[in-house]
Write a protein that holds these residues in place. Structure first.
Motif, PDB file in Angstrom:
ATOM      1  N   THR A   4      45.002  26.283  15.494  1.00 22.85           N
ATOM      2  CA  THR A   4      45.769  27.055  16.476  1.00 22.85           C
ATOM      3  C   THR A   4      44.813  27.779  17.413  1.00 22.85           C
ATOM      4  OG1 THR A   4      47.537  27.409  14.862  1.00 22.85           O
ATOM      5  CG2 THR A   4      47.505  28.886  16.744  1.00 22.85           C
ATOM      6  N   LEU A   5      45.156  27.783  18.688  1.00 23.51           N
ATOM      7  CA  LEU A   5      44.351  28.475  19.700  1.00 23.51           C
ATOM      8  C   LEU A   5      45.196  29.563  20.343  1.00 23.51           C
ATOM      9  CD1 LEU A   5      42.594  25.388  21.336  1.00 23.51           C
ATOM     10  CD2 LEU A   5      41.631  26.995  19.666  1.00 23.51           C
ATOM     11  N   VAL A   6      44.700  30.784  20.242  1.00 22.20           N
ATOM     12  CA  VAL A   6      45.406  31.952  20.771  1.00 22.20           C
ATOM     13  C   VAL A   6      44.597  32.536  21.919  1.00 22.20           C
ATOM     14  CG1 VAL A   6      46.321  34.244  20.265  1.00 22.20           C
ATOM     15  CG2 VAL A   6      46.362  32.455  18.490  1.00 22.20           C
ATOM     16  N   ALA A   7      45.171  32.571  23.103  1.00 22.16           N
ATOM     17  CA  ALA A   7      44.501  33.188  24.241  1.00 22.16           C
ATOM     18  C   ALA A   7      44.749  34.683  24.238  1.00 22.16           C
ATOM     19  CB  ALA A   7      45.002  32.591  25.553  1.00 22.16           C
ATOM     20  N   VAL A   8      43.709  35.453  24.528  1.00 17.88           N
ATOM     21  CA  VAL A   8      43.839  36.898  24.730  1.00 17.88           C
ATOM     22  C   VAL A   8      43.525  37.173  26.191  1.00 17.88           C
ATOM     23  CG1 VAL A   8      42.919  39.177  24.185  1.00 17.88           C
ATOM     24  CG2 VAL A   8      43.235  37.498  22.362  1.00 17.88           C
ATOM     25  N   THR A   9      44.454  37.821  26.870  1.00 15.93           N
ATOM     26  CA  THR A   9      44.258  38.110  28.284  1.00 15.93           C
ATOM     27  C   THR A   9      44.777  39.507  28.610  1.00 15.93           C
ATOM     28  OG1 THR A   9      44.525  37.179  30.522  1.00 15.93           O
ATOM     29  CG2 THR A   9      46.466  37.138  29.092  1.00 15.93           C
ATOM     30  N   GLY A  10      44.472  39.955  29.797  1.00 15.56           N
ATOM     31  CA  GLY A  10      44.895  41.284  30.243  1.00 15.56           C
ATOM     32  C   GLY A  10      44.104  41.666  31.471  1.00 15.56           C
ATOM     33  N   GLY A  11      44.533  42.694  32.138  1.00 13.88           N
ATOM     34  CA  GLY A  11      43.854  43.133  33.349  1.00 13.88           C
ATOM     35  C   GLY A  11      42.527  43.802  33.046  1.00 13.88           C
ATOM     36  N   VAL A  12      41.768  44.071  34.107  1.00 16.69           N
ATOM     37  CA  VAL A  12      40.493  44.746  33.960  1.00 16.69           C
ATOM     38  C   VAL A  12      40.707  46.099  33.273  1.00 16.69           C
ATOM     39  CG1 VAL A  12      40.648  45.760  36.292  1.00 16.69           C
ATOM     40  CG2 VAL A  12      38.413  45.488  35.202  1.00 16.69           C
ATOM     41  N   ALA A  13      39.829  46.421  32.324  1.00 18.06           N
ATOM     42  CA  ALA A  13      39.870  47.696  31.598  1.00 18.06           C
ATOM     43  C   ALA A  13      41.139  47.871  30.765  1.00 18.06           C
ATOM     44  CB  ALA A  13      39.716  48.884  32.557  1.00 18.06           C
ATOM     45  N   ARG A  72      30.707  40.053  43.585  1.00 15.54           N
ATOM     46  CA  ARG A  72      31.853  40.874  43.200  1.00 15.54           C
ATOM     47  C   ARG A  72      32.347  41.680  44.395  1.00 15.54           C
ATOM     48  NH1 ARG A  72      29.533  43.654  39.491  1.00 15.54           N
ATOM     49  NH2 ARG A  72      29.866  42.097  37.879  1.00 15.54           N
ATOM     50  N   ARG A  73      31.415  42.306  45.105  1.00 21.40           N
ATOM     51  CA  ARG A  73      31.811  43.087  46.278  1.00 21.40           C
ATOM     52  C   ARG A  73      32.484  42.199  47.318  1.00 21.40           C
ATOM     53  NH1 ARG A  73      26.674  45.408  45.286  1.00 21.40           N
ATOM     54  NH2 ARG A  73      25.720  44.067  46.877  1.00 21.40           N
ATOM     55  N   ARG A  74      31.956  41.015  47.473  1.00 17.35           N
ATOM     56  CA  ARG A  74      32.471  40.121  48.506  1.00 17.35           C
ATOM     57  C   ARG A  74      33.893  39.644  48.195  1.00 17.35           C
ATOM     58  NH1 ARG A  74      28.902  35.502  51.479  1.00 17.35           N
ATOM     59  NH2 ARG A  74      30.464  34.814  52.980  1.00 17.35           N
ATOM     60  N   VAL A  75      34.117  39.194  46.974  1.00 18.34           N
ATOM     61  CA  VAL A  75      35.431  38.635  46.658  1.00 18.34           C
ATOM     62  C   VAL A  75      36.510  39.705  46.588  1.00 18.34           C
ATOM     63  CG1 VAL A  75      34.439  36.658  45.453  1.00 18.34           C
ATOM     64  CG2 VAL A  75      35.068  38.674  44.133  1.00 18.34           C
ATOM     65  N   PHE A  76      36.133  40.943  46.271  1.00 22.27           N
ATOM     66  CA  PHE A  76      37.146  41.989  46.232  1.00 22.27           C
ATOM     67  C   PHE A  76      37.488  42.516  47.622  1.00 22.27           C
ATOM     68  CE2 PHE A  76      36.101  42.576  41.635  1.00 22.27           C
ATOM     69  CZ  PHE A  76      37.381  42.337  41.169  1.00 22.27           C
ATOM     70  N   SER A  77      36.719  42.117  48.631  1.00 19.18           N
ATOM     71  CA  SER A  77      37.032  42.536  50.002  1.00 19.18           C
ATOM     72  C   SER A  77      37.469  41.374  50.886  1.00 19.18           C
ATOM     73  CB  SER A  77      35.810  43.220  50.636  1.00 19.18           C
ATOM     74  OG  SER A  77      34.722  42.312  50.732  1.00 19.18           O
ATOM     75  N   ASP A  78      37.410  40.147  50.357  1.00 20.61           N
ATOM     76  CA  ASP A  78      37.713  38.962  51.160  1.00 20.61           C
ATOM     77  C   ASP A  78      38.542  37.988  50.323  1.00 20.61           C
ATOM     78  OD1 ASP A  78      37.778  36.632  52.631  1.00 20.61           O
ATOM     79  OD2 ASP A  78      35.642  36.618  53.113  1.00 20.61           O
ATOM     80  N   PRO A  79      39.868  37.973  50.498  1.00 23.17           N
ATOM     81  CA  PRO A  79      40.727  37.095  49.694  1.00 23.17           C
ATOM     82  C   PRO A  79      40.362  35.613  49.817  1.00 23.17           C
ATOM     83  CG  PRO A  79      42.049  38.745  50.822  1.00 23.17           C
ATOM     84  CD  PRO A  79      40.664  38.861  51.381  1.00 23.17           C
ATOM     85  N   ALA A  80      39.940  35.178  50.987  1.00 24.15           N
ATOM     86  CA  ALA A  80      39.565  33.772  51.161  1.00 24.15           C
ATOM     87  C   ALA A  80      38.326  33.430  50.330  1.00 24.15           C
ATOM     88  CB  ALA A  80      39.312  33.466  52.633  1.00 24.15           C
ATOM     89  N   MET A 159      40.308  46.747  42.878  1.00 28.56           N
ATOM     90  CA  MET A 159      39.993  45.801  41.815  1.00 28.56           C
ATOM     91  C   MET A 159      41.226  45.498  40.970  1.00 28.56           C
ATOM     92  SD  MET A 159      36.199  47.124  40.639  1.00 28.56           S
ATOM     93  CE  MET A 159      35.995  45.865  39.374  1.00 28.56           C
ATOM     94  N   VAL A 160      42.006  46.512  40.682  1.00 29.11           N
ATOM     95  CA  VAL A 160      43.238  46.306  39.917  1.00 29.11           C
ATOM     96  C   VAL A 160      44.234  45.489  40.738  1.00 29.11           C
ATOM     97  CG1 VAL A 160      45.243  47.442  38.892  1.00 29.11           C
ATOM     98  CG2 VAL A 160      42.943  48.370  38.498  1.00 29.11           C
ATOM     99  N   ALA A 161      44.369  45.821  42.014  1.00 31.48           N
ATOM    100  CA  ALA A 161      45.330  45.139  42.879  1.00 31.48           C
ATOM    101  C   ALA A 161      44.966  43.688  43.124  1.00 31.48           C
ATOM    102  CB  ALA A 161      45.450  45.882  44.213  1.00 31.48           C
TER     103      ALA A 161
END
Length: 206
Positions: A4-13, A72-80, A159-161
């Motif tokens: 069995t494979l169980v994924a654990v996921t959730g938002g940052v922090a 990280r800075r780039r992708v959080f300020s540029d959706p494309a 970052m959360v958004a």
């Protein structure tokens, strides 16, 4: 191979890492997408060359490794840019995770996938048997992120958004741990799920 494979996921922090550590303490093998993400962009890997071609030489450090902070800075300020980076990385990360899961010992294994909802959920990971979401109210999540990474409120909020919403993650969940209290409560919640997953693995093996 784990039955069995169980994924654990959730938002940052949200407490995903604490949850996976609790599973590890119970003897459960954990396969981590964060490790996969580092491996697929290691020096010499095709993904790193593609990132440099798409984002320019300043996406790399002087020693040729990926400049994670700059990206990280780039992708959080540029959706494309975020979409382009994910298109490069997600298929490779999925392939790495599936191979690692195939080698995982034990009755069941945990797969830590922070961006499961963003990465297509079950459609992209049809080999998952269960999805466990570590859930936390957004205000608590943002406050923890600010404290953990010493961030200002505006950046933490972005970052959360930038991630899937709480509702989107809960929509793909088979199991939920609400992690708005002390770590001991999270560890206890994992301990309650452990026998359930062992039982599921036994049934799937039967």
């Amino acid at each position: 191979m784990a039955a069995t494979l169980v994924a654990v996921t959730g938002g940052v922090a949200s407490g995903k890492s604490e949850a996976t550590r609790a599973f590890e303490a119970l003897g459960v093998a954990v396969v981590d997408a964060d490790i996969a993400a580092r491996e697929v962009v290691a020096v010499g890997q095709p993904a790193l060359k593609e990132i440099a071609a798409r984002f320019g030489a300043d996406s790399l450090l002087p020693d040729g490794q990926l400049d994670r902070a700059a990206m990280r800075r780039r992708v959080f300020s540029d959706p494309a840019a975020k979409r382009d980076l994910e298109a490069l990385l997600h298929p490779r990360i999925r392939t790495w995770l599936k191979a690692a899961c195939a080698a995982a010992p034990g009755a069941y294994a945990v797969v830590a996938i922070p961006l499961l909802a963003e990465g297509g959920g079950r459609d992209s990971y049809p080999w998952l048997d269960r999805i466990l979401v570590v859930d936390v109210p957004r205000a608590v999540q943002q406050a923890r992120l600010m404290q953990r990474d010493q961030l200002e409120a505006a950046l933490a909020g972005r970052m959360v958004a930038a991630q899937a919403s709480r509702e989107q993650r809960l929509a793909i969940a088979d199991d939920v741990i609400v992690n708005d209290g002390p770590v001991d409560d999270l560890v206890a919640a994992v301990a309650k799920l452990h026998p359930r997953y062992l039982d599921l693995a036994e049934k799937l093996r039967a």
